[in-house]
Design an enzyme around this catalytic site. Structure first.
Site, PDB file in Angstrom:
ATOM      1  N   LYS A  77      18.762   4.624  -9.410  1.00  0.00           N
ATOM      2  CA  LYS A  77      18.638   3.987  -8.094  1.00  0.00           C
ATOM      3  C   LYS A  77      18.511   2.470  -8.260  1.00  0.00           C
ATOM      4  O   LYS A  77      19.120   1.713  -7.509  1.00  0.00           O
ATOM      5  CB  LYS A  77      17.429   4.562  -7.334  1.00  0.00           C
ATOM      6  CG  LYS A  77      17.205   3.922  -5.980  1.00  0.00           C
ATOM      7  CD  LYS A  77      16.002   4.492  -5.241  1.00  0.00           C
ATOM      8  CE  LYS A  77      15.633   3.612  -4.058  1.00  0.00           C
ATOM      9  NZ  LYS A  77      14.425   4.040  -3.352  1.00  0.00           N
ATOM     10  N   HIS A 124      18.732  -1.944  -2.777  1.00  0.00           N
ATOM     11  CA  HIS A 124      18.367  -3.176  -2.080  1.00  0.00           C
ATOM     12  C   HIS A 124      17.222  -3.889  -2.806  1.00  0.00           C
ATOM     13  O   HIS A 124      17.224  -5.100  -2.972  1.00  0.00           O
ATOM     14  CB  HIS A 124      17.973  -2.839  -0.633  1.00  0.00           C
ATOM     15  CG  HIS A 124      16.991  -1.706  -0.519  1.00  0.00           C
ATOM     16  ND1 HIS A 124      17.158  -0.516  -1.189  1.00  0.00           N
ATOM     17  CD2 HIS A 124      15.819  -1.580   0.149  1.00  0.00           C
ATOM     18  CE1 HIS A 124      16.151   0.295  -0.932  1.00  0.00           C
ATOM     19  NE2 HIS A 124      15.308  -0.337  -0.118  1.00  0.00           N
ATOM     20  N   ARG A 125      16.227  -3.101  -3.260  1.00  0.00           N
ATOM     21  CA  ARG A 125      15.038  -3.683  -3.909  1.00  0.00           C
ATOM     22  C   ARG A 125      15.430  -4.303  -5.254  1.00  0.00           C
ATOM     23  O   ARG A 125      15.008  -5.401  -5.586  1.00  0.00           O
ATOM     24  CB  ARG A 125      13.987  -2.579  -4.081  1.00  0.00           C
ATOM     25  CG  ARG A 125      12.634  -3.052  -4.520  1.00  0.00           C
ATOM     26  CD  ARG A 125      11.563  -2.017  -4.242  1.00  0.00           C
ATOM     27  NE  ARG A 125      11.372  -1.817  -2.806  1.00  0.00           N
ATOM     28  CZ  ARG A 125      11.807  -0.757  -2.121  1.00  0.00           C
ATOM     29  NH1 ARG A 125      12.377   0.264  -2.737  1.00  0.00           N
ATOM     30  NH2 ARG A 125      11.638  -0.678  -0.821  1.00  0.00           N
ATOM     31  N   ASP A 161       9.140  -6.224   2.141  1.00  0.00           N
ATOM     32  CA  ASP A 161       9.286  -5.562   3.439  1.00  0.00           C
ATOM     33  C   ASP A 161      10.709  -5.058   3.494  1.00  0.00           C
ATOM     34  O   ASP A 161      11.659  -5.792   3.206  1.00  0.00           O
ATOM     35  CB  ASP A 161       8.986  -6.479   4.616  1.00  0.00           C
ATOM     36  CG  ASP A 161       8.747  -5.639   5.857  1.00  0.00           C
ATOM     37  OD1 ASP A 161       7.661  -5.031   5.958  1.00  0.00           O
ATOM     38  OD2 ASP A 161       9.651  -5.553   6.706  1.00  0.00           O
ATOM     39  N   SER A 162      10.862  -3.802   3.829  1.00  0.00           N
ATOM     40  CA  SER A 162      12.175  -3.200   3.700  1.00  0.00           C
ATOM     41  C   SER A 162      12.379  -2.166   4.777  1.00  0.00           C
ATOM     42  O   SER A 162      11.443  -1.793   5.485  1.00  0.00           O
ATOM     43  CB  SER A 162      12.307  -2.573   2.314  1.00  0.00           C
ATOM     44  OG  SER A 162      11.154  -1.817   2.013  1.00  0.00           O
ATOM     45  N   PHE A 177      11.707   8.127  -2.256  1.00  0.00           N
ATOM     46  CA  PHE A 177      10.747   8.229  -1.150  1.00  0.00           C
ATOM     47  C   PHE A 177      11.462   7.892   0.153  1.00  0.00           C
ATOM     48  O   PHE A 177      12.659   7.560   0.155  1.00  0.00           O
ATOM     49  CB  PHE A 177       9.545   7.291  -1.386  1.00  0.00           C
ATOM     50  CG  PHE A 177       9.889   5.824  -1.353  1.00  0.00           C
ATOM     51  CD1 PHE A 177      10.458   5.194  -2.446  1.00  0.00           C
ATOM     52  CD2 PHE A 177       9.636   5.053  -0.213  1.00  0.00           C
ATOM     53  CE1 PHE A 177      10.786   3.837  -2.419  1.00  0.00           C
ATOM     54  CE2 PHE A 177       9.954   3.698  -0.177  1.00  0.00           C
ATOM     55  CZ  PHE A 177      10.533   3.099  -1.281  1.00  0.00           C
ATOM     56  N   GLY A 178      10.726   7.977   1.248  1.00  0.00           N
ATOM     57  CA  GLY A 178      11.243   7.556   2.561  1.00  0.00           C
ATOM     58  C   GLY A 178      12.592   8.186   2.901  1.00  0.00           C
ATOM     59  O   GLY A 178      12.747   9.407   2.859  1.00  0.00           O
ATOM     60  N   HIS A 224       0.837  -1.197   0.000  1.00  0.00           N
ATOM     61  CA  HIS A 224       0.000   0.000   0.000  1.00  0.00           C
ATOM     62  C   HIS A 224       0.877   1.254   0.000  1.00  0.00           C
ATOM     63  O   HIS A 224       0.374   2.360   0.122  1.00  0.00           O
ATOM     64  CB  HIS A 224      -0.934   0.011   1.223  1.00  0.00           C
ATOM     65  CG  HIS A 224      -1.973  -1.074   1.179  1.00  0.00           C
ATOM     66  ND1 HIS A 224      -3.263  -0.850   0.765  1.00  0.00           N
ATOM     67  CD2 HIS A 224      -1.900  -2.388   1.468  1.00  0.00           C
ATOM     68  CE1 HIS A 224      -3.955  -1.984   0.818  1.00  0.00           C
ATOM     69  NE2 HIS A 224      -3.144  -2.923   1.258  1.00  0.00           N
ATOM     70  N   ASN A 225       2.204   1.058  -0.101  1.00  0.00           N
ATOM     71  CA  ASN A 225       3.139   2.189  -0.082  1.00  0.00           C
ATOM     72  C   ASN A 225       3.373   2.649  -1.537  1.00  0.00           C
ATOM     73  O   ASN A 225       3.908   1.893  -2.343  1.00  0.00           O
ATOM     74  CB  ASN A 225       4.442   1.688   0.578  1.00  0.00           C
ATOM     75  CG  ASN A 225       5.564   2.710   0.531  1.00  0.00           C
ATOM     76  OD1 ASN A 225       5.710   3.468  -0.413  1.00  0.00           O
ATOM     77  ND2 ASN A 225       6.378   2.705   1.573  1.00  0.00           N
TER      78      ASN A 225
HETATM   79  P1  IMP Z   1       7.442  -1.449   5.307  1.00  0.00           P
HETATM   80  O1  IMP Z   1       8.287  -2.414   4.527  1.00  0.00           O
HETATM   81  O2  IMP Z   1       6.114  -1.249   4.695  1.00  0.00           O
HETATM   82  O3  IMP Z   1       7.430  -1.765   6.764  1.00  0.00           O
HETATM   83  O4  IMP Z   1       8.094  -0.004   5.170  1.00  0.00           O
HETATM   84  C1  IMP Z   1       9.433   0.152   4.874  1.00  0.00           C
HETATM   85  C2  IMP Z   1       9.867   1.572   5.114  1.00  0.00           C
HETATM   86  O5  IMP Z   1      11.295   1.595   4.944  1.00  0.00           O
HETATM   87  C3  IMP Z   1       9.329   2.550   4.104  1.00  0.00           C
HETATM   88  O6  IMP Z   1       8.179   3.203   4.521  1.00  0.00           O
HETATM   89  C4  IMP Z   1      10.492   3.547   3.993  1.00  0.00           C
HETATM   90  O7  IMP Z   1      10.436   4.423   5.048  1.00  0.00           O
HETATM   91  C5  IMP Z   1      11.719   2.700   4.228  1.00  0.00           C
HETATM   92  N1  IMP Z   1      12.258   2.282   2.926  1.00  0.00           N
HETATM   93  C6  IMP Z   1      12.186   1.048   2.368  1.00  0.00           C
HETATM   94  N2  IMP Z   1      12.753   1.054   1.154  1.00  0.00           N
HETATM   95  C7  IMP Z   1      13.155   2.320   0.932  1.00  0.00           C
HETATM   96  C8  IMP Z   1      13.786   2.944  -0.176  1.00  0.00           C
HETATM   97  O8  IMP Z   1      14.065   2.356  -1.227  1.00  0.00           O
HETATM   98  N3  IMP Z   1      14.054   4.247  -0.018  1.00  0.00           N
HETATM   99  C9  IMP Z   1      13.742   4.939   1.092  1.00  0.00           C
HETATM  100  N4  IMP Z   1      13.138   4.416   2.141  1.00  0.00           N
HETATM  101  C10 IMP Z   1      12.843   3.105   2.067  1.00  0.00           C
END
Ligand code: IMP
Length: 213
Positions: free
Chosen positions: A186, A199-200, A77-78, A163-164, A17-18
């Site tokens: 990226k 990483h992704r 999940d990251s 993002f993030g 949902h992100n």
């Molecule tokens: P979740 O996996 O939904 O618990 O959320 C992972 C969170 O890690 C995201 O909301 C970001 O804040 C951060 N995150 C994960 N991957 C990235 C990225 O590629 N760039 C920046 N922030 C990331």
């Protein structure tokens, strides 16, 4: 060990949902011509992330979506980990931004905590992103992979792409943060190549080798 299961032309649910992740996962899937639908578009609920590792949380999200949609589902999940904060925020990366998803605040908190701990040294600033991907099928089968990228937590934040935590992450060997890079820089990856940059993309390259492509 049984051989990995491959995607067989079914529609794939992207169980996130992100919006930032969703965009990146769709970009990475695009060259493979796989039809996707997001968990949000299907109106699926967001399961609670009760795992203590990235891999556990990816599995929770992928299996919940695969069961509910009766289709294969891919979840990511990251998170962002900082050496001087003992790996925090880690699996709590999203939660540090609060309900209003204020990543400016989350990044500032990280910097303030590093300063308060006296850990603003180059070693304290070593940091890394991790992505766990889980591809799950409605019958409970799963294929799971992980990717990681190492670098430095920089302050102040630089760039407004991605993002993030992207604006505070300078990957090793580069002079621009993820926040200053285009999406393709990226990812740093194209089909047929072994390794990407993010990483992704690194996790994705592993999944492609196993399950499609
Ligand atoms: P979740 O996996 O939904 O618990 O959320 C992972 C969170 O890690 C995201 O909301 C970001 O804040 C951060 N995150 C994960 N991957 C990235 C990225 O590629 N760039 C920046 N922030 C990331």
């Amino acid at each position: 060990m049984s051989s990995p299961r491959r995607l067989a032309g079914e529609k794939l649910v992207v169980a996130s949902h992100n919006p930032g992740k969703l965009r990146e996962i769709r970009e990475l899937l695009e060259p493979f011509g796989i039809e996707t639908v997001s968990a949000g578009e299907l109106g699926l609920p967001e399961p609670e992330e009760t795992g203590v590792t990235f891999a556990e949380n990816a599995a929770i999200k992928a299996h919940a979506a695969a069961r509910a949609a009766r289709l294969p589902a891919l979840a990511d999940d990251s998170g962002f980990c900082i050496a001087g904060l003992d790996g925090a925020p880690g699996v709590l990366s999203a939660r540090w931004a609060g309900p209003d998803k204020d990543f400016g605040r989350a990044m500032r908190n990280a910097e303030e905590m590093l300063q308060a701990k006296g850990a603003g040294s180059p070693e304290g600033r070593r940091s890394w992103f991790v992505a766990a991907l889980c591809l799950a099928w409605p019958d409970g089968h799963e294929e799971a992979v992980e990717g990681r990228v190492d670098g430095t937590f920089v302050w102040p934040p630089r760039g407004n792409q991605g993002f993030g935590y992207d604006p505070v992450f300078l990957p090793d060997g580069h002079d621009r943060t993820f926040g200053e890079m285009s999406a393709s820089e990226k990812h740093g990856w194209k089909p047929g190549e072994a390794e990407g940059l993010s990483h992704r993309a690194r996790a994705f390259a592993r999944l492609v080798g196993r399950c499609f492509g």
